[in-house]
Design a protein around this motif. Sequence first.
Motif, short mmCIF file in Angstrom:
data_model
loop_
_atom_site.label_atom_id
_atom_site.label_comp_id
_atom_site.label_asym_id
_atom_site.label_seq_id
_atom_site.Cartn_x
_atom_site.Cartn_y
_atom_site.Cartn_z
N ALA A 184 0.41 -1.37 0.32
CA ALA A 184 -0.17 -0.02 -0.15
C ALA A 184 0.62 1.28 -0.07
O ALA A 184 0.26 2.23 -0.64
CB ALA A 184 -0.67 0.08 1.25
N LYS A 185 1.93 1.56 0.58
CA LYS A 185 2.99 2.14 1.18
C LYS A 185 3.84 2.73 -0.29
O LYS A 185 4.63 2.01 -0.51
CB LYS A 185 3.26 2.56 2.58
CG LYS A 185 4.20 3.47 2.70
CD LYS A 185 4.51 3.67 4.09
CE LYS A 185 5.29 4.74 4.51
NZ LYS A 185 5.62 5.07 6.05
N GLU A 186 3.47 4.01 -1.24
CA GLU A 186 4.50 3.82 -2.04
C GLU A 186 6.00 4.22 -1.74
O GLU A 186 6.77 3.10 -2.64
CB GLU A 186 4.07 5.21 -2.94
CG GLU A 186 4.85 4.70 -4.09
CD GLU A 186 4.08 6.39 -5.29
OE1 GLU A 186 4.80 6.89 -5.69
OE2 GLU A 186 3.08 6.32 -5.48
N LYS A 187 6.50 4.26 -0.45
CA LYS A 187 7.57 4.30 -0.90
C LYS A 187 7.74 3.76 1.07
O LYS A 187 6.36 4.20 1.73
CB LYS A 187 8.26 5.88 -0.46
CG LYS A 187 8.43 6.66 -1.70
CD LYS A 187 9.38 7.74 -2.13
CE LYS A 187 9.22 8.14 -3.55
NZ LYS A 187 10.06 9.63 -3.55
N GLY A 188 9.33 3.68 1.17
CA GLY A 188 8.97 3.27 3.23
C GLY A 188 10.92 2.78 3.42
O GLY A 188 11.48 3.05 2.79
N TYR A 189 10.78 2.22 4.88
CA TYR A 189 12.50 2.94 5.24
C TYR A 189 11.96 1.94 6.38
O TYR A 189 11.64 2.18 7.48
CB TYR A 189 12.69 4.27 5.59
CG TYR A 189 14.37 4.29 6.14
CD1 TYR A 189 15.44 4.39 5.68
CD2 TYR A 189 14.62 5.22 7.82
CE1 TYR A 189 16.20 3.85 5.79
CE2 TYR A 189 15.12 4.76 7.96
CZ TYR A 189 16.75 4.70 7.38
OH TYR A 189 17.90 4.42 7.73
N ILE A 190 12.59 0.88 6.62
CA ILE A 190 12.55 -0.51 7.84
C ILE A 190 13.88 -0.01 8.50
O ILE A 190 14.78 -0.20 7.54
CB ILE A 190 12.36 -1.28 7.09
CG1 ILE A 190 10.78 -1.37 5.85
CG2 ILE A 190 11.92 -2.36 8.18
CD1 ILE A 190 10.49 -2.32 5.23
N VAL A 191 13.82 -0.26 9.76
CA VAL A 191 14.56 -0.39 10.80
C VAL A 191 14.69 -1.28 11.64
O VAL A 191 13.48 -0.69 12.22
CB VAL A 191 14.73 0.95 11.07
CG1 VAL A 191 16.64 1.03 11.92
CG2 VAL A 191 15.96 2.05 9.87
N SER A 192 15.75 -2.09 11.77
CA SER A 192 15.47 -2.94 12.60
C SER A 192 16.87 -4.02 13.34
O SER A 192 18.12 -3.89 12.97
CB SER A 192 14.50 -4.31 12.78
OG SER A 192 15.39 -5.27 11.79
#
Length: 303
Positions: A184-192
């Motif tokens: 759904a989200k066109e852009k994203g940033y994942i940190v873990s």
Amino acid sequence: MKNKKRPRSKKAAPFLTYEVTEPGELFSFLRGVLANRSRNSVKSILTRGQVSVNDRIQTQHNYMLEKGQVVKILKNKEAVKQEVFIGMSIVYEDEDIIVIDKEAGLLSIATKEERRQTAFHQLMDYVKQEDPANRIFVVHRLDKETSGVMVFAKSEKVKRKLQDNWKDIVKERTYVVLVEGKVAKEKGYIVSWLKESPTHKMYSSRVKNDGQRAATRYRVIQSNQQFSLLEVELETGRKNQIRVHMQELGHPVVGDKKYGGGNRRILGRLGLHAKALALYHPKTNTLMFFRSDVPKSFYHKSK
């Protein structure tokens, strides 16, 4: 010695073609037109039969060229197609590094089950053809079922420089990923923070410093209700990072049973491809960009 390069068509030809304007030895001529390559690299091109004069393969270094003759040099990438490589081809080679385009299904390095049919072993055999003392060194890895661009070093010194300065030397690592479902989200940033289990499976934690920090950026290229095609940039390079982060996003990589994906028969492979790698050359400090074509099946599934 001045030699004029013939105009090339818009579609890149497999050969570099030159017309001889002054008599001289073939090796000296090649050193002149291939000024960006080392002496040993030019020797290798000759020895491997990549050079022809008036459509006849010529391997003699001191072969005398005459004015008006046409010299053709088969590009390394095309020459590799005539080698015995399985599941890979060479994109670029010089005296310090070799960059390959690896197919899905080929191991980067040996395992207990398979020691010979790997990118590393094939390249080791390849460089030893020129000199039995030559060696290849692993800089980074791609999973067996991941295709795309990968770089190897030709010396321990170059390997160490690349690995010890990886964050500064590598300016871009871009992947294209086919995932399940519509993102759904066109852009994203994942940190873990990632850590490995005794069974070699990676786990993601949102607790700060609970493992190795992993950061992934993504954007949607195209999608339908079943699949989404993403372009992914790695800020860090942890083991299975993209696969774990896509699972965490709720959209596992197609065919990735280990990290929540469904049946691999959907694509016939893992939906993960190393599209581009940009890095500063470990010796010359020149910024170099390498890319691999995205499998057409990735686009077809996500239309």
